[in-house]
Design an enzyme around this catalytic site. Structure first.
Site, short mmCIF file in Angstrom:
data_model
loop_
_atom_site.label_atom_id
_atom_site.label_comp_id
_atom_site.label_asym_id
_atom_site.label_seq_id
_atom_site.Cartn_x
_atom_site.Cartn_y
_atom_site.Cartn_z
N CYS A 164 54.03 34.32 27.13
CA CYS A 164 54.99 33.86 28.15
C CYS A 164 54.74 32.44 28.58
O CYS A 164 55.53 31.54 28.36
CB CYS A 164 54.91 34.76 29.37
SG CYS A 164 54.97 36.46 28.94
N1 SAJ Z 1 45.19 30.78 32.72
C1 SAJ Z 1 44.30 29.76 33.03
N2 SAJ Z 1 44.04 29.48 34.35
C2 SAJ Z 1 44.65 30.19 35.36
C3 SAJ Z 1 45.56 31.22 35.02
C4 SAJ Z 1 45.81 31.50 33.69
O1 SAJ Z 1 43.74 29.11 32.15
O2 SAJ Z 1 44.36 29.90 36.52
C5 SAJ Z 1 45.47 31.05 31.32
C6 SAJ Z 1 45.07 32.46 30.92
O3 SAJ Z 1 43.74 32.49 30.47
C7 SAJ Z 1 46.05 32.75 29.78
C8 SAJ Z 1 47.28 31.97 30.19
O4 SAJ Z 1 46.87 31.00 31.14
O5 SAJ Z 1 45.57 32.24 28.56
C9 SAJ Z 1 48.37 32.85 30.80
O6 SAJ Z 1 47.77 33.69 31.79
P1 SAJ Z 1 48.73 34.44 32.86
O7 SAJ Z 1 47.98 35.52 33.51
O8 SAJ Z 1 49.37 33.46 33.75
O9 SAJ Z 1 49.91 34.94 31.91
P2 SAJ Z 1 50.25 36.34 31.24
O10 SAJ Z 1 51.10 35.97 30.09
O11 SAJ Z 1 49.11 37.23 30.97
O12 SAJ Z 1 51.07 37.09 32.35
C10 SAJ Z 1 52.01 36.34 33.01
C11 SAJ Z 1 52.12 36.95 34.39
N3 SAJ Z 1 50.90 36.54 35.09
C12 SAJ Z 1 50.75 36.53 36.42
O13 SAJ Z 1 51.70 36.56 37.18
C13 SAJ Z 1 49.35 36.51 36.94
C14 SAJ Z 1 53.40 36.47 34.90
O14 SAJ Z 1 53.40 35.08 34.93
C15 SAJ Z 1 54.51 36.99 34.08
O15 SAJ Z 1 55.06 38.11 34.75
C16 SAJ Z 1 54.10 37.41 32.69
O16 SAJ Z 1 53.21 36.43 32.24
C17 SAJ Z 1 55.33 37.46 31.83
O17 SAJ Z 1 55.46 38.46 31.15
O18 SAJ Z 1 56.11 36.52 31.90
#
Ligand code: SAJ
Length: 485
Positions: free
Chosen positions: A287
């Site tokens: 995403c």
């Molecule tokens: N990441 C970082 N630093 C952060 C947060 C995330 O480096 O502070 C990295 C993670 O390691 C990962 C990537 O970014 O590689 C994405 O992580 P994420 O948790 O933001 O994304 P997803 O794809 O696991 O889940 C997200 C959902 N996450 C949260 O809301 C916490 C949300 O944005 C969406 O509902 C979902 O993608 C989706 O399906 O769109």
């Protein structure tokens, strides 16, 4: 199937009036179809099967359909037990036969929306699903798109397609968009996540809201499908840009010799106006690295450059190279070359405590380390085998040997530390003191709660910890140097 009495003289195949559709949703007797049984579609199907007597899952993948009907879940957030409960109660079944779509009162599209190699939107899955729905459409259906896409997809692509098959909005069918909201691996239950819905007509919005109200804690309706599509993109752009900000901030702190994580931890004590993000080796998942580029692509079609999205994507895409630089500098401080160095990577999933490696930055880091001649092995308790396939990576185009065979897992096992190949398969090595001591550098790329980072700190010559995974008390007992993002 449906419990509502059929109006005299009208068969399901010929279609039903929208009033009957409305009644079936309100009295929870509707038949629901879910197209796409991945990390979004399967949890939604199970949740809807709790409220509706008949949910049919449609997927193109025969193995996936077979496993689901055998009560085996391929999605971390759906247990086999939950799946078995819905299948055994005959409230949910999976099928390859898209002809059954005609028997559904509601059809929800949950298919992938990847990017082309050019980073342009790839709507092929949505188009395929919409075509199957249009070919089996009958009067009296509500169609909802959940796949994340650019603003305008629902009313510019789906609406004209259905109308070109002779159906009229608000007379024969209803059409809406509702963004999927899942946080893979967090265990956040679907029914506790508020839903946003926006329709191509007021009646579409109202009925989509009624549908979701049967399964989630609250439903927020907006004025159109286009607004609902944009809501999701704001949510994911918010994350992409803030992750890009904190990644650039980490490089800045490194140049100033300041501990990034200490700064973030202190800033997070502010009870308002601050939301902590943590630096990492890049942005993975299906995403965050992709969806915002749907928005910037659409903006560019209208002559607007979304600079924040472009910049965040650039910063995040450069993090794997920055991590490799930290490794190279650390080896240099020990008069060791990258060539022939033995590097142990810890964690290859795209984020902690999940087994998904899609778009994982670990794959980019491993490939770049091996491009510089290092031998790389990895340990990830949730990812037993890591499958490399760089056929669409531009940097591979000039160097890949033609018709190179994919290395077999047997060979990969024998060569835990292996050199770079275009097609490859690595197997997770066990984590113990010997394995750690045998490495010239240990690189932590994903922070899984099951991994013993203290063991790494006590035995490694050099650690590049990109996830602040090693606790302060273990850092004090460190055997060698620990470099942090
Ligand atoms: N990441 C970082 N630093 C952060 C947060 C995330 O480096 O502070 C990295 C993670 O390691 C990962 C990537 O970014 O590689 C994405 O992580 P994420 O948790 O933001 O994304 P997803 O794809 O696991 O889940 C997200 C959902 N996450 C949260 O809301 C916490 C949300 O944005 C969406 O509902 C979902 O993608 C989706 O399906 O769109």
């Amino acid at each position: 199937m449906s419990l509502s009495p059929r109006p005299l003289g009208i068969s399901e195949e010929e279609g039903l009036p929208l009033d009957v559709l409305e009644e079936r949703i309100r009295d929870r007797s509707a038949t629901i179809g879910i197209v796409g049984l991945g990390y979004v579609g399967l949890p939604l199907a199970i949740e809807l099967a709790r409220a509706f007597p008949s949910v049919i899952g449609f997927d193109m993948n025969p193995d996936r359909v077979e496993h689901i009907n055998d009560r085996r879940s391929h999605v971390q957030d759906v247990s086999d037990k939950e799946l078995a409960f819905a299948v055994d109660a005959e409230r949910f079944r999976a099928t390859l036969d898209f002809g059954d779509l005609a028997s559904c009162d509601v059809v929800i599209i949950c298919v992938p929306t990847p990017l082309e190699k050019s980073k342009d939107p790839d709507l092929s899955y949505i188009r395929g699903a919409a075509k199957s729905i249009a070919e089996t459409m009958r009067a009296g259906q509500l169609v909802i798109l959940e796949s994340t896409t650019y603003p305008g997809t629902t009313d510019e692509l789906l609406l004209p397609l259905f109308e070109s098959h002779g159906f009229k909005l608000d007379e024969d069918f209803l059409l809406a968009f509702s963004p999927e909201r899942v946080d893979p691996g967090s265990g956040y239950p679907l029914h506790k996540i508020p839903k946003v819905v926006g329709g191509c007509s007021a009646r579409s919005t109202a009925l989509a809201k009624e549908l979701y109200a049967s399964v989630v804690v609250s439903v927020h309706s907006v004025s159109s499908a286009r607004v609902a599509e944009t809501v999701k993109l704001l949510e994911n752009t918010f994350r992409l840009v803030n992750i890009g900000l904190i990644n650039e901030f980490a490089v800045l702190c490194n140049h100033l010799g300041i501990d990034t994580n200490e700064v973030i931890e202190a800033a997070a004590t502010k009870p308002f106006g601050f939301m902590p993000f943590t630096p990492g080796p890049g942005v993975g998942g299906h995403c965050i690295p992709l969806d915002p580029l749907y928005l910037s692509w659409k903006a560019e079609q209208q002559g607007f450059i979304a600079r924040f999205i472009e910049l965040a994507d650039q910063v995040n895409s450069q993090m794997p190279a920055y991590v490799v630089e930290l490794v190279s500098d650390g080896l240099n401080r020990r008069s060791k070359a990258m060539r022939d160095a033995r590097i142990l990577v810890i964690g290859v999933a795209y984020k902690g405590d999940i087994d998904d490696t899609r778009q994982s930055p670990a794959i980019a880091v491993i490939d770049r380390l091996r491009a510089k001649g290092a031998f790389v092995a990895y340990h990830d308790p949730l990812v037993p085998v890591l499958d490399f396939d760089f056929h669409d990576w531009p940097e591979w185009r000039p160097v890949a040997k033609q018709n190179e065979e994919r290395r077999s897992l047997r060979v990969a096992k024998e060569n835990a530390y292996s050199r770079r190949r275009r097609y490859d398969m690595l197997e997770s090595v066990p984590l113990n003191a010997d394995v750690v001591r045998n490495a010239d550098c240990v690189v932590i790329l994903t922070r899984h709660s099951k991994v013993n980072y203290g063991l790494i700190a006590r035995n490694a010559e050099l650690v590049v910890d990109t996830r602040d995974a090693i606790r302060p008390e273990d850092r004090e007992q460190a055997h060698g140097e620990i470099v942090r993002l």
